[in-house]
Design an enzyme around this catalytic site. Structure first.
Site, PDB file in Angstrom:
ATOM      1  N   LEU A  13       0.822  -1.208   0.000  1.00 48.59           N
ATOM      2  CA  LEU A  13       0.000   0.000   0.000  1.00 48.59           C
ATOM      3  C   LEU A  13       0.860   1.265   0.000  1.00 48.59           C
ATOM      4  O   LEU A  13       0.552   2.236  -0.694  1.00 48.59           O
ATOM      5  CB  LEU A  13      -0.929   0.005   1.233  1.00 48.59           C
ATOM      6  CG  LEU A  13      -1.824   1.232   1.368  1.00 48.59           C
ATOM      7  CD1 LEU A  13      -2.734   1.385   0.144  1.00 48.59           C
ATOM      8  CD2 LEU A  13      -2.658   1.151   2.635  1.00 48.59           C
ATOM      9  N   ASP A 111     -10.465  -5.278   7.849  1.00 46.43           N
ATOM     10  CA  ASP A 111     -11.808  -5.857   8.040  1.00 46.43           C
ATOM     11  C   ASP A 111     -11.766  -7.034   9.011  1.00 46.43           C
ATOM     12  O   ASP A 111     -12.801  -7.448   9.527  1.00 46.43           O
ATOM     13  CB  ASP A 111     -12.400  -6.283   6.689  1.00 46.43           C
ATOM     14  CG  ASP A 111     -11.544  -7.286   5.928  1.00 46.43           C
ATOM     15  OD1 ASP A 111     -10.365  -7.461   6.269  1.00 46.43           O
ATOM     16  OD2 ASP A 111     -12.073  -7.904   4.973  1.00 46.43           O
ATOM     17  N   TYR A 133      -4.011 -11.599  14.276  1.00 44.97           N
ATOM     18  CA  TYR A 133      -3.856 -10.410  13.426  1.00 44.97           C
ATOM     19  C   TYR A 133      -4.988  -9.411  13.706  1.00 44.97           C
ATOM     20  O   TYR A 133      -4.739  -8.234  13.990  1.00 44.97           O
ATOM     21  CB  TYR A 133      -3.857 -10.828  11.948  1.00 44.97           C
ATOM     22  CG  TYR A 133      -3.907  -9.672  10.973  1.00 44.97           C
ATOM     23  CD1 TYR A 133      -2.894  -8.718  10.928  1.00 44.97           C
ATOM     24  CD2 TYR A 133      -4.985  -9.536  10.090  1.00 44.97           C
ATOM     25  CE1 TYR A 133      -2.951  -7.655  10.020  1.00 44.97           C
ATOM     26  CE2 TYR A 133      -5.046  -8.491   9.189  1.00 44.97           C
ATOM     27  CZ  TYR A 133      -4.036  -7.551   9.158  1.00 44.97           C
ATOM     28  OH  TYR A 133      -4.104  -6.503   8.264  1.00 44.97           O
TER      29      TYR A 133
HETATM   30  N1  LIG Z   1      -2.385  -6.439   2.328  1.00 48.54           N
HETATM   31  C1  LIG Z   1      -3.669  -6.587   2.611  1.00 48.54           C
HETATM   32  O1  LIG Z   1      -4.390  -7.392   1.966  1.00 48.54           O
HETATM   33  C2  LIG Z   1      -4.286  -5.748   3.691  1.00 48.54           C
HETATM   34  C3  LIG Z   1      -5.668  -5.870   3.942  1.00 48.54           C
HETATM   35  C4  LIG Z   1      -6.261  -5.054   4.906  1.00 48.54           C
HETATM   36  C5  LIG Z   1      -5.504  -4.171   5.631  1.00 48.54           C
HETATM   37  N2  LIG Z   1      -4.149  -4.101   5.394  1.00 48.54           N
HETATM   38  C6  LIG Z   1      -3.374  -3.143   6.174  1.00 48.54           C
HETATM   39  O2  LIG Z   1      -2.818  -2.224   5.258  1.00 48.54           O
HETATM   40  C7  LIG Z   1      -1.583  -1.738   5.775  1.00 48.54           C
HETATM   41  C8  LIG Z   1      -0.503  -1.878   4.720  1.00 48.54           C
HETATM   42  O3  LIG Z   1      -0.325  -3.263   4.431  1.00 48.54           O
HETATM   43  P1  LIG Z   1       0.606  -3.774   3.256  1.00 48.54           P
HETATM   44  O4  LIG Z   1      -0.094  -4.910   2.618  1.00 48.54           O
HETATM   45  O5  LIG Z   1       1.085  -2.614   2.441  1.00 48.54           O
HETATM   46  O6  LIG Z   1       1.824  -4.356   4.107  1.00 48.54           O
HETATM   47  P2  LIG Z   1       3.272  -4.803   3.594  1.00 48.54           P
HETATM   48  O7  LIG Z   1       3.318  -4.857   2.099  1.00 48.54           O
HETATM   49  O8  LIG Z   1       3.587  -6.050   4.356  1.00 48.54           O
HETATM   50  O9  LIG Z   1       4.222  -3.615   4.056  1.00 48.54           O
HETATM   51  C9  LIG Z   1       4.543  -3.474   5.403  1.00 48.54           C
HETATM   52  C10 LIG Z   1       5.326  -2.190   5.585  1.00 48.54           C
HETATM   53  O10 LIG Z   1       5.694  -2.119   6.968  1.00 48.54           O
HETATM   54  C11 LIG Z   1       7.061  -1.788   7.033  1.00 48.54           C
HETATM   55  N3  LIG Z   1       7.638  -2.284   8.277  1.00 48.54           N
HETATM   56  C12 LIG Z   1       7.770  -3.563   8.686  1.00 48.54           C
HETATM   57  N4  LIG Z   1       8.383  -3.611   9.890  1.00 48.54           N
HETATM   58  C13 LIG Z   1       8.665  -2.326  10.229  1.00 48.54           C
HETATM   59  C14 LIG Z   1       9.307  -1.714  11.338  1.00 48.54           C
HETATM   60  N5  LIG Z   1       9.749  -2.440  12.382  1.00 48.54           N
HETATM   61  N6  LIG Z   1       9.429  -0.361  11.352  1.00 48.54           N
HETATM   62  C15 LIG Z   1       8.954   0.381  10.325  1.00 48.54           C
HETATM   63  N7  LIG Z   1       8.348  -0.128   9.250  1.00 48.54           N
HETATM   64  C16 LIG Z   1       8.205  -1.480   9.208  1.00 48.54           C
HETATM   65  C17 LIG Z   1       7.671  -2.460   5.824  1.00 48.54           C
HETATM   66  O11 LIG Z   1       8.951  -1.880   5.564  1.00 48.54           O
HETATM   67  P3  LIG Z   1      10.119  -2.715   4.797  1.00 48.54           P
HETATM   68  O12 LIG Z   1       9.432  -3.419   3.670  1.00 48.54           O
HETATM   69  O13 LIG Z   1      11.047  -1.626   4.341  1.00 48.54           O
HETATM   70  O14 LIG Z   1      10.699  -3.640   5.792  1.00 48.54           O
HETATM   71  C18 LIG Z   1       6.622  -2.133   4.770  1.00 48.54           C
HETATM   72  O15 LIG Z   1       6.798  -0.822   4.298  1.00 48.54           O
HETATM   73  C19 LIG Z   1      -1.327  -2.516   7.067  1.00 48.54           C
HETATM   74  O16 LIG Z   1      -1.795  -1.759   8.154  1.00 48.54           O
HETATM   75  C20 LIG Z   1      -2.202  -3.741   6.913  1.00 48.54           C
HETATM   76  O17 LIG Z   1      -2.566  -4.267   8.173  1.00 48.54           O
HETATM   77  C21 LIG Z   1      -3.515  -4.854   4.442  1.00 48.54           C
END
Ligand SMILES: NC(=O)c1ccc[n+]([C@@H]2O[C@H](COP(=O)([O-])OP(=O)(O)OC[C@H]3O[C@@H](n4cnc5c(N)ncnc54)[C@H](OP(=O)(O)O)[C@@H]3O)[C@@H](O)[C@H]2O)c1
Length: 307
Positions: A13, A111, A133
């Protein structure tokens, strides 16, 4: 000049948001990452309260978007303490630093705070997460909103969008199995046909977040709880059928009609997006167009050597 900090800009995201904000003139944007820090990004471990405080004091943003999280349900289930450190404690650190500075915080939630038994869910419906989660994200929501009222939690469902590897999204992670099933002599791919999902395109979410940031810049920040969701219900089995069509392959798919995941998952968490729609905020790309764009962009970038 209005200044935005994006925490977790290297993720699925975060990258879409970074692209969306690049088109915005007149704002300053600072991005952080953790293990994948590009030349334009600041390294920040958001679990480190002092580092977060120093970052916010130094950058003095007007708004902070928190997209950093542990979002893999199986990983959270196996290590709930690590999940809480990122999904709860880190949000609390950002909230405290933002409150001290007067910055508005937009934190992303899921969700999965709901149990999926009574959709659609309004923002104030009773949460009842079924897995670690969902529990950690719900605690994170509360940590933010208890700490400051100049903040918004934005709940989202299953996301897909431009990727750097198939596994980055639970939508595109189906592609290798779908492809393998089409090969002569291979076994069919078994796909969940029990839970209903609402796959939501990350560039659409990024657009929504930019609209919300614009409200904040105009002194009219949206606060509390809001939700955004795609409006096409489908099971993973149906997602796989559409992906096979987009790939132009004759995949052999089998519907799994009972839940088979080790980590408990809700059946249908359809999020009501009415609050944002009433504000005139929103964008929805049809799934078939979005997934086609994601696959085409990924194959153009990585060709046969796909990570
Ligand atoms: N993906 C889905 O289907 C989904 C659905 C609903 C809600 N969400 C929510 O949407 C949001 C974004 O999700 P996403 O899918 O983009 O997640 P993602 O692709 O797993 O990205 C996670 C991010 O968190 C960073 N991160 C991890 N550990 C960290 C730390 N200790 N300090 C600072 N940054 C850290 C990562 O940085 P690095 O990569 O540089 O390590 C990366 O930028 C989250 O809140 C998630 O719960 C996601």
């Amino acid at each position: 000049m209005f200044k935005v900090a994006v925490v977790g800009a290297s993720g699925l995201l975060g990258r879409a948001l970074e692209r969306e904000l690049a088109a915005q003139t007149g704002w300053q944007v600072v991005q952080t990452a953790f293990s994948r820090v590009s030349a334009q990004q600041v390294a920040l471990d958001v679990r480190d309260a002092r580092a977060v405080e120093a970052f916010v004091a130094r950058e003095a943003p007007d708004a902070i978007v928190v997209a950093a999280a542990e979002r893999r349900p199986d990983v959270c289930e196996h290590d709930p303490a690590a999940a809480r450190a990122l999904n709860v404690d880190a949000v609390r650190h950002v909230a405290a630093a933002a409150r001290a500075r007067g910055a508005w915080v937009l934190s992303i939630s899921t969700d999965y705070v709901f149990d999926g038994s009574a959709p659609p869910y309004l923002p104030d419906a009773r949460p009842n997460p079924l897995n670690a989660y969902g529990r950690s994200k719900l605690e994170g929501e509360r940590a933010l909103l208890d700490a400051t009222d100049h903040a918004l939690v934005l709940r989202l469902p299953l996301l897909y969008g431009p990727i750097v590897n198939w596994q980055e999204s639970a939508v595109t992670s189906l592609v290798p199995a779908i492809r393998a099933s089409a090969k002569a002599g291979s076994a069919p791919a078994v796909m969940d046909a029990w839970a209903t999902r609402y796959p939501t395109f990350t560039p659409d979410v990024a657009f929504v977040i930019r609209e919300l940031l614009t409200r904040c810049a105009d002194g009219d920040a949206v606060r509390g709880l809001a939700q955004w969701s795609g409006d096409e219900p489908m099971t993973k089995y149906e997602i796989a059928q559409r992906i096979a069509r987009a790939l132009g392959i004759d995949a052999r798919l089998v519907a799994q009609t009972e839940p088979a995941d080790a980590t408990p998952r809700p059946r249908d968490c359809h999020l009501d997006s009415g609050r944002l729609e009433a504000l005139g905020i929103g964008k929805r790309t049809p799934f078939d167009a979005g997934i086609r764009a994601v696959i085409d962009a990924f194959e153009a970038e990585y060709g046969g050597a796909q990570p």
